[in-house]
Design a protein around this motif. Structure first.
Motif, PDB file in Angstrom:
ATOM      1  N   ARG A  39      -2.888   9.537 -29.960  1.00 34.93           N
ATOM      2  CA  ARG A  39      -3.807   8.591 -29.330  1.00 34.93           C
ATOM      3  C   ARG A  39      -4.994   9.339 -28.751  1.00 34.93           C
TER       4      ARG A  39
ATOM      5  N   LEU B 146      -5.998   6.414 -24.501  1.00 32.15           N
ATOM      6  CA  LEU B 146      -6.821   5.254 -24.804  1.00 32.15           C
ATOM      7  C   LEU B 146      -6.171   4.509 -25.968  1.00 32.15           C
ATOM      8  N   PRO B 147      -6.578   3.290 -26.205  1.00 33.66           N
ATOM      9  CA  PRO B 147      -6.016   2.563 -27.356  1.00 33.66           C
ATOM     10  C   PRO B 147      -6.336   3.286 -28.666  1.00 33.66           C
ATOM     11  N   TYR B 148      -5.425   3.191 -29.637  1.00 27.61           N
ATOM     12  CA  TYR B 148      -5.684   3.747 -30.962  1.00 27.61           C
ATOM     13  C   TYR B 148      -7.006   3.192 -31.469  1.00 27.61           C
TER      14      TYR B 148
ATOM     15  N   ALA C 171      -9.944   3.912 -30.347  1.00 31.13           N
ATOM     16  CA  ALA C 171     -11.007   4.050 -29.350  1.00 31.13           C
ATOM     17  C   ALA C 171     -11.647   5.427 -29.479  1.00 31.13           C
TER      18      ALA C 171
END
Length: 167
Positions: free
Chosen positions: A16, A25-27, A29
């Motif tokens: 990630r 952070l979100p995948y 991002a």
């Protein structure tokens, strides 16, 4: 990337993206480029790279540089690099708003550095670093964090070499 974020040897690798303080952070991002693991640097290169990262407000990434030195360098120097990694992680936690964890790691790192200096294991200024100044910086910051001060990682970053700056 495989489903469990593992490398070819089965070791966990979190793919990630992360922000400057190492938070996932979100995948997909846009994150901050991670430090490569297992890099062998000279002590001077370690200090210089860690200082650049600290100055950029990226103490989590600086801790990874110290961790490389701790794991790849001479065993007798491991306590020095481990203590510096603890200071960097303490600053990371403090900047993330984790006052308890931040203060605890800052104090733990300061205690370890002070012990090294007193024992003569890392006298005064190994590789140009001002251990007494770093101990003062960490203890002072830990006190402010415990009192509820907000911490900006770049503003609060220490000067490792005791040059002009905060330590």
């Amino acid at each position: 990337m495989n489903a469990r974020d593992r490398d070819d040897e089965g070791r966990a690798r979190n793919a990630r993206p992360r922000d400057g303080l190492g938070r996932p952070l979100p995948y997909g991002a846009q994150g901050v480029e991670r430090q490569p693991e297992g890099v062998v640097r000279s002590p001077g290169e370690t200090v210089a790279q860690a200082q650049r990262l600290l100055d950029a407000g990226m103490p989590f990434h600086a801790h990874e540089v110290f961790e490389d030195a701790w794991k790849s360098g001479p065993g007798a120097e491991a306590p020095l690099w481990r203590a510096l990694a603890q200071l960097a992680v303490g600053l990371t936690h403090a900047a993330r708003g984790n006052a308890v964890g931040g203060a605890r790691l800052l104090r733990r790192g300061a205690l370890a550095l002070a012990g090294l200096d007193e024992a003569g294991a890392a006298p005064g200024t190994p590789y140009g670093m001002d251990l007494a100044g770093l101990v003062r910086w960490a203890r002072e910051l830990a006190g402010r964090v415990e009192a509820g001060a907000a911490v900006d990682a770049a503003t609060e970053a220490p000067r490792l070499t005791g040059g002009p700056g905060r330590a």
